[in-house]
Design an enzyme around this catalytic site. Structure first.
Site, short mmCIF file in Angstrom:
data_model
loop_
_atom_site.label_atom_id
_atom_site.label_comp_id
_atom_site.label_asym_id
_atom_site.label_seq_id
_atom_site.Cartn_x
_atom_site.Cartn_y
_atom_site.Cartn_z
N HIS A 169 12.07 8.93 31.73
CA HIS A 169 12.42 10.28 32.21
C HIS A 169 11.98 10.44 33.66
O HIS A 169 11.35 9.54 34.22
CB HIS A 169 11.83 11.36 31.30
CG HIS A 169 10.32 11.43 31.27
ND1 HIS A 169 9.54 10.42 30.76
CD2 HIS A 169 9.46 12.39 31.66
CE1 HIS A 169 8.26 10.76 30.84
NE2 HIS A 169 8.18 11.95 31.39
N HIS B 252 9.89 12.37 35.39
CA HIS B 252 8.58 12.79 35.90
C HIS B 252 7.96 11.72 36.80
O HIS B 252 8.06 10.53 36.54
CB HIS B 252 7.63 13.13 34.74
CG HIS B 252 7.94 14.45 34.10
ND1 HIS B 252 7.55 14.78 32.82
CD2 HIS B 252 8.59 15.53 34.58
CE1 HIS B 252 7.97 16.01 32.54
NE2 HIS B 252 8.61 16.48 33.59
N ASP C 209 5.00 10.69 37.31
CA ASP C 209 4.04 9.69 36.78
C ASP C 209 4.74 8.58 35.99
O ASP C 209 4.08 7.67 35.48
CB ASP C 209 2.93 10.37 35.94
CG ASP C 209 3.47 11.09 34.72
OD1 ASP C 209 4.46 11.83 34.84
OD2 ASP C 209 2.87 10.92 33.63
N HIS C 210 6.08 8.65 35.92
CA HIS C 210 6.84 7.58 35.26
C HIS C 210 7.81 6.89 36.21
O HIS C 210 8.38 5.86 35.88
CB HIS C 210 7.60 8.13 34.04
CG HIS C 210 6.67 8.69 33.01
ND1 HIS C 210 6.38 8.07 31.83
CD2 HIS C 210 5.90 9.82 33.03
CE1 HIS C 210 5.48 8.77 31.15
NE2 HIS C 210 5.18 9.85 31.86
N HIS D 44 11.03 16.87 25.84
CA HIS D 44 10.02 16.87 26.90
C HIS D 44 10.72 17.17 28.23
O HIS D 44 10.31 18.05 28.98
CB HIS D 44 9.33 15.51 26.92
CG HIS D 44 8.31 15.32 28.00
ND1 HIS D 44 7.12 16.02 28.03
CD2 HIS D 44 8.29 14.51 29.09
CE1 HIS D 44 6.42 15.64 29.10
NE2 HIS D 44 7.11 14.74 29.75
N ASP E 179 7.21 10.00 27.06
CA ASP E 179 6.39 11.17 26.71
C ASP E 179 7.01 12.00 25.58
O ASP E 179 6.80 13.21 25.52
CB ASP E 179 6.22 12.07 27.95
CG ASP E 179 5.29 11.46 28.98
OD1 ASP E 179 4.76 10.37 28.73
OD2 ASP E 179 5.11 12.08 30.05
N HIS F 124 1.31 7.34 27.69
CA HIS F 124 -0.06 7.72 28.07
C HIS F 124 -1.09 7.29 27.03
O HIS F 124 -0.77 7.17 25.84
CB HIS F 124 -0.18 9.25 28.23
CG HIS F 124 0.57 9.80 29.38
ND1 HIS F 124 -0.01 10.03 30.61
CD2 HIS F 124 1.87 10.18 29.51
CE1 HIS F 124 0.89 10.54 31.44
NE2 HIS F 124 2.05 10.64 30.80
FE FE Z 1 3.87 11.43 31.62
ZN ZN Z 2 6.46 13.35 31.41
#
Ligand code: FE
Ligand code: ZN
Length: 255
Positions: free
Chosen positions: A54, A56, A58-59, A112, A129, A167
């Site tokens: 996805h 985001h 942090d990905h 998400h 996530d 995570h």
């Molecule tokens: Fe994440």
């Molecule tokens: Zn995420």
């Protein structure tokens, strides 16, 4: 196939998938580029593909740094064109992705975010996530109904499916689970085991899907104990799975 789990940022995991026959590789969710490049070099493999679950940061934060070094195929949901840096291939449910001679299947699992996907290689599920070990992602863009449908879809996979999530959240997720299903023995023993692993700095990911079914409250909306405990704090709560799930998610958001 070989899977190398790479700790990234504070608590993210990236996964390097290597085809042993061709020695080509894909990286699932590169939060940052440098640790991924270091691991690619250490394993003496050739990176060819980025698989983003996805949009985001942090990905996907490592996409730019990786693409600055070499040309790569970048896969993500087709609706995330413009939200995932460098996307070259917009995928959708049922599509096939390749890593050398390995073949993976795309599962569309929104909730998400609206464009969230998972990649399934054999019994290895890279689910970002959406499903976490002992938990699930926050509903940022979708609806509880969508998230519930997506989790149901993942639950339909075989029990021995390995859950490689985005995570390291297991310990805190279990702490929450213990507040709503404290008499679940399997949950109690998992919590003890996970605390031990974390105290030694070891990862608790992956887990098997059967373990999730037995202890992850977000897959246990039909548990009587959970329903009773949730209704104690919300007497008007209906017993239907989506309502139970939504209430659980709301409590976890505030946990
Ligand atoms: Fe994440
Ligand atoms: Zn995420």
């Amino acid at each position: 196939m070989n899977i190398f789990q790479i700790p990234l940022l504070r608590d993210n995991y990236g996964y390097l998938i290597v085809c042993p026959k061709t020695n080509s590789a894909a990286i699932v969710d590169p939060s940052e580029a440098e640790p991924v490049l270091a691991r690619v070099a250490r394993e003496k493999t050739t990176l060819q593909t980025i698989l983003n679950t996805h949009h985001h940061r942090d990905h996907t934060g490592g996409n730019e740094g990786l693409l600055a070094r070499q040309k790569l195929e970048v896969c993500g949901h087709k609706s995330d064109q413009g939200r995932i840096f460098g996307l070259t291939r917009g995928v959708d449910d049922g599509d096939e992705v390749a890593v050398g001679e390995l073949r993976g299947k795309v599962l569309f699992i929104p909730g998400h975010t609206t464009g969230h996907v998972a990649y399934l290689f054999g019994n290895n599920l890279f689910c970002g996530d959406t499903l976490f070990t002992a938990g699930c992602g926050r509903i940022f863009e979708g609806t509880p109904e969508q998230m519930h449908t997506s989790l149901n879809k993942l639950m339909a996979l075989p029990d021995d499916t390995k859950v490689y999530c985005g995570h390291e959240y297991t310990e805190n997720n279990l702490r929450f689970a213990m507040t709503i299903e404290p008499n679940n023995n399997k949950l109690v023993s998992r919590f003890e085991r996970v605390q031990g692993l974390r105290a030694r700095g070891q990862p608790t990911v992956p887990a098997t899907l059967v373990e999730e079914k037995l202890t992850n409250p977000f897959l246990r909306w039909d548990s009587e104990e959970i329903q009773t405990n949730l209704k104690a704090g919300a007497p008007d709560l209906k017993s239907d799975p989506v309502a139970i799930f939504a209430r659980m998610r709301k409590l976890k958001d505030a946990f």
